[in-house]
Design a protein around this motif. Structure first.
Motif, PDB file in Angstrom:
ATOM      1  N   PHE A   6      12.553 -23.976  29.647  1.00  0.00           N
ATOM      2  CA  PHE A   6      13.941 -24.353  29.915  1.00  0.00           C
ATOM      3  C   PHE A   6      14.097 -25.724  29.333  1.00  0.00           C
ATOM      4  O   PHE A   6      13.385 -26.631  29.672  1.00  0.00           O
ATOM      5  N   GLY A   7      14.978 -25.902  28.431  1.00  0.00           N
ATOM      6  CA  GLY A   7      15.045 -27.123  27.668  1.00  0.00           C
ATOM      7  C   GLY A   7      16.127 -28.062  28.120  1.00  0.00           C
ATOM      8  O   GLY A   7      16.872 -27.773  29.017  1.00  0.00           O
ATOM      9  N   ALA A   8      16.238 -29.181  27.446  1.00  0.00           N
ATOM     10  CA  ALA A   8      17.241 -30.176  27.768  1.00  0.00           C
ATOM     11  C   ALA A   8      18.093 -30.420  26.527  1.00  0.00           C
ATOM     12  O   ALA A   8      17.911 -31.373  25.805  1.00  0.00           O
ATOM     13  N   GLY A   9      19.018 -29.502  26.266  1.00  0.00           N
ATOM     14  CA  GLY A   9      19.965 -29.680  25.195  1.00  0.00           C
ATOM     15  C   GLY A   9      19.444 -29.405  23.806  1.00  0.00           C
ATOM     16  O   GLY A   9      19.999 -29.889  22.826  1.00  0.00           O
ATOM     17  N   ASP A  10      18.416 -28.616  23.633  1.00  0.00           N
ATOM     18  CA  ASP A  10      17.841 -28.357  22.321  1.00  0.00           C
ATOM     19  C   ASP A  10      17.964 -26.876  22.009  1.00  0.00           C
ATOM     20  O   ASP A  10      17.270 -26.046  22.597  1.00  0.00           O
ATOM     21  N   ASP A  11      18.834 -26.508  21.041  1.00  0.00           N
ATOM     22  CA  ASP A  11      19.054 -25.100  20.727  1.00  0.00           C
ATOM     23  C   ASP A  11      17.859 -24.459  20.040  1.00  0.00           C
ATOM     24  O   ASP A  11      17.775 -23.230  19.955  1.00  0.00           O
ATOM     25  N   ARG A  12      16.922 -25.257  19.519  1.00  0.00           N
ATOM     26  CA  ARG A  12      15.697 -24.695  18.962  1.00  0.00           C
ATOM     27  C   ARG A  12      14.940 -23.922  20.029  1.00  0.00           C
ATOM     28  O   ARG A  12      14.280 -22.921  19.738  1.00  0.00           O
ATOM     29  N   ILE A  13      15.035 -24.389  21.247  1.00  0.00           N
ATOM     30  CA  ILE A  13      14.351 -23.729  22.354  1.00  0.00           C
ATOM     31  C   ILE A  13      14.945 -22.348  22.596  1.00  0.00           C
ATOM     32  O   ILE A  13      14.233 -21.360  22.748  1.00  0.00           O
ATOM     33  N   LYS A  14      16.273 -22.292  22.625  1.00  0.00           N
ATOM     34  CA  LYS A  14      16.924 -20.994  22.819  1.00  0.00           C
ATOM     35  C   LYS A  14      16.518 -20.019  21.724  1.00  0.00           C
ATOM     36  O   LYS A  14      16.217 -18.850  21.982  1.00  0.00           O
ATOM     37  N   SER A  15      16.529 -20.487  20.478  1.00  0.00           N
ATOM     38  CA  SER A  15      16.183 -19.627  19.352  1.00  0.00           C
ATOM     39  C   SER A  15      14.735 -19.165  19.426  1.00  0.00           C
ATOM     40  O   SER A  15      14.419 -17.998  19.174  1.00  0.00           O
ATOM     41  N   TRP A 177      -4.790 -28.507  19.028  1.00  0.00           N
ATOM     42  CA  TRP A 177      -4.467 -28.129  17.644  1.00  0.00           C
ATOM     43  C   TRP A 177      -3.408 -27.032  17.630  1.00  0.00           C
ATOM     44  O   TRP A 177      -2.444 -27.083  16.850  1.00  0.00           O
ATOM     45  N   LEU A 178      -3.562 -26.032  18.483  1.00  0.00           N
ATOM     46  CA  LEU A 178      -2.596 -24.937  18.569  1.00  0.00           C
ATOM     47  C   LEU A 178      -1.209 -25.460  18.928  1.00  0.00           C
ATOM     48  O   LEU A 178      -0.203 -25.081  18.303  1.00  0.00           O
ATOM     49  N   VAL A 179      -1.159 -26.320  19.930  1.00  0.00           N
ATOM     50  CA  VAL A 179       0.121 -26.846  20.385  1.00  0.00           C
ATOM     51  C   VAL A 179       0.796 -27.659  19.284  1.00  0.00           C
ATOM     52  O   VAL A 179       1.997 -27.491  19.006  1.00  0.00           O
ATOM     53  N   LYS A 180       0.048 -28.523  18.630  1.00  0.00           N
ATOM     54  CA  LYS A 180       0.610 -29.403  17.602  1.00  0.00           C
ATOM     55  C   LYS A 180       1.043 -28.638  16.357  1.00  0.00           C
ATOM     56  O   LYS A 180       2.139 -28.884  15.809  1.00  0.00           O
ATOM     57  N   LYS A 185       5.848 -26.415  16.343  1.00  0.00           N
ATOM     58  CA  LYS A 185       6.641 -26.095  15.152  1.00  0.00           C
ATOM     59  C   LYS A 185       7.516 -24.861  15.370  1.00  0.00           C
ATOM     60  O   LYS A 185       8.583 -24.740  14.764  1.00  0.00           O
ATOM     61  N   LYS A 186       7.070 -23.955  16.237  1.00  0.00           N
ATOM     62  CA  LYS A 186       7.859 -22.764  16.550  1.00  0.00           C
ATOM     63  C   LYS A 186       9.002 -23.072  17.513  1.00  0.00           C
ATOM     64  O   LYS A 186       9.917 -22.266  17.684  1.00  0.00           O
ATOM     65  N   GLY A 187       8.941 -24.222  18.185  1.00  0.00           N
ATOM     66  CA  GLY A 187       9.978 -24.598  19.127  1.00  0.00           C
ATOM     67  C   GLY A 187       9.678 -24.254  20.570  1.00  0.00           C
ATOM     68  O   GLY A 187      10.507 -24.468  21.448  1.00  0.00           O
ATOM     69  N   TRP A 188       8.482 -23.728  20.844  1.00  0.00           N
ATOM     70  CA  TRP A 188       8.125 -23.355  22.210  1.00  0.00           C
ATOM     71  C   TRP A 188       7.672 -24.557  23.029  1.00  0.00           C
ATOM     72  O   TRP A 188       7.814 -24.568  24.250  1.00  0.00           O
ATOM     73  N   PHE A 189       7.084 -25.550  22.377  1.00  0.00           N
ATOM     74  CA  PHE A 189       6.643 -26.785  23.042  1.00  0.00           C
ATOM     75  C   PHE A 189       7.350 -27.963  22.385  1.00  0.00           C
ATOM     76  O   PHE A 189       7.696 -27.894  21.202  1.00  0.00           O
ATOM     77  N   THR A 190       7.551 -29.042  23.149  1.00  0.00           N
ATOM     78  CA  THR A 190       8.251 -30.207  22.621  1.00  0.00           C
ATOM     79  C   THR A 190       7.507 -31.480  23.000  1.00  0.00           C
ATOM     80  O   THR A 190       7.348 -31.763  24.187  1.00  0.00           O
TER      81      THR A 190
END
Length: 225
Positions: A6-15, A177-180, A185-190
């Motif tokens: 659940f993000g804070a105003g980032d549409d990359r997360i929704k996508s 390494w996976l997260v970074k 890059k996929k937008g799942w982690f910020t």
């Protein structure tokens, strides 16, 4: 450990979560051979179900207060628990409409459960509304973590419990390494991501009582306001 967000105003997360909605639960629950390999190789075999059960055990079986679940994700881990807490008032909130729709599909027949699409950085609730705030696998995805900590604290009653879990860096080079290189890059982690030391400093600054544990690169905790 590919997880709900659940993000804070980032549409990359929704996508990102729209694109992954069909594989989300399978990865979390290790429902296939490939997902088991993924968890074992990149997440040191951390069992998401076991961690979730430990966190949910912090909520009594006869609980009758108000619970905020943010982010609810697909409710893959909370469905059974939430259905059993018929005396409670449970608010399921997520930034992703796709995640929220899947949670509704599991829980919409429960009159004690409501659903809100919203932003953890600006929760639509008054101060001290909740007896429990649950945040499983959300903080590593929230773009503004300071706001998320502040808002989840604000809506919690004095004496209430803040419980949950999320990824922390510095425990496993393979996971980091996976997260970074992939999950971010996929937008799942910020980023930025907290270390265990960072997390403890934040929790002890906000809460009067803090119980925190780690399982691989996942920290799970129970705090009292």
């Amino acid at each position: 450990m590919n997880i709900s967000v659940f993000g804070a105003g980032d549409d990359r997360i929704k996508s990102a979560y729209h694109a992954s909605k069909n594989i989300y639960d399978n990865v979390l629950t290790q429902g296939s051979f490939l997902s088991k390999l993924y968890i074992n190789f990149f997440w040191s075999g951390t069992d998401d179900i076991e961690v979730a059960n430990k966190i949910l055990s912090y909520i009594p079986e006869d609980f009758d207060g108000t619970i905020l679940d943010v982010p609810v994700g697909t409710a893959v881990f909370t469905e059974k628990k939430w259905k059993s807490l018929t005396k409670a008032n449970i608010i399921c909130l997520d930034y992703s409409e796709d995640m929220l729709d899947q949670a509704k599909g599991r829980l919409s027949d429960c009159s004690h459960i409501s659903f809100v699409q919203g932003d953890v950085g600006k929760l639509p609730f008054e101060n001290g509304k909740c007896d429990v705030v649950l945040s499983m696998n959300g903080f590593h995805a929230f773009p503004d973590k300071k706001k998320a900590f502040r808002e989840t604290y604000r809506v919690l009653k004095k004496g209430g419990s803040f419980i949950g879990c999320f990824y922390i860096k510095g425990k496993s080079g393979r996971t980091d390494w996976l997260v970074k290189n992939i999950l971010t890059k996929k937008g799942w982690f910020t980023p930025p991501f907290l270390t265990e030391e960072n997390l403890l400093k934040v929790l002890h600054k906000l809460y009067s009582e803090v119980e925190c544990h780690t399982d691989g690169s996942i920290a799970y905790y129970k705090c009292r306001k």
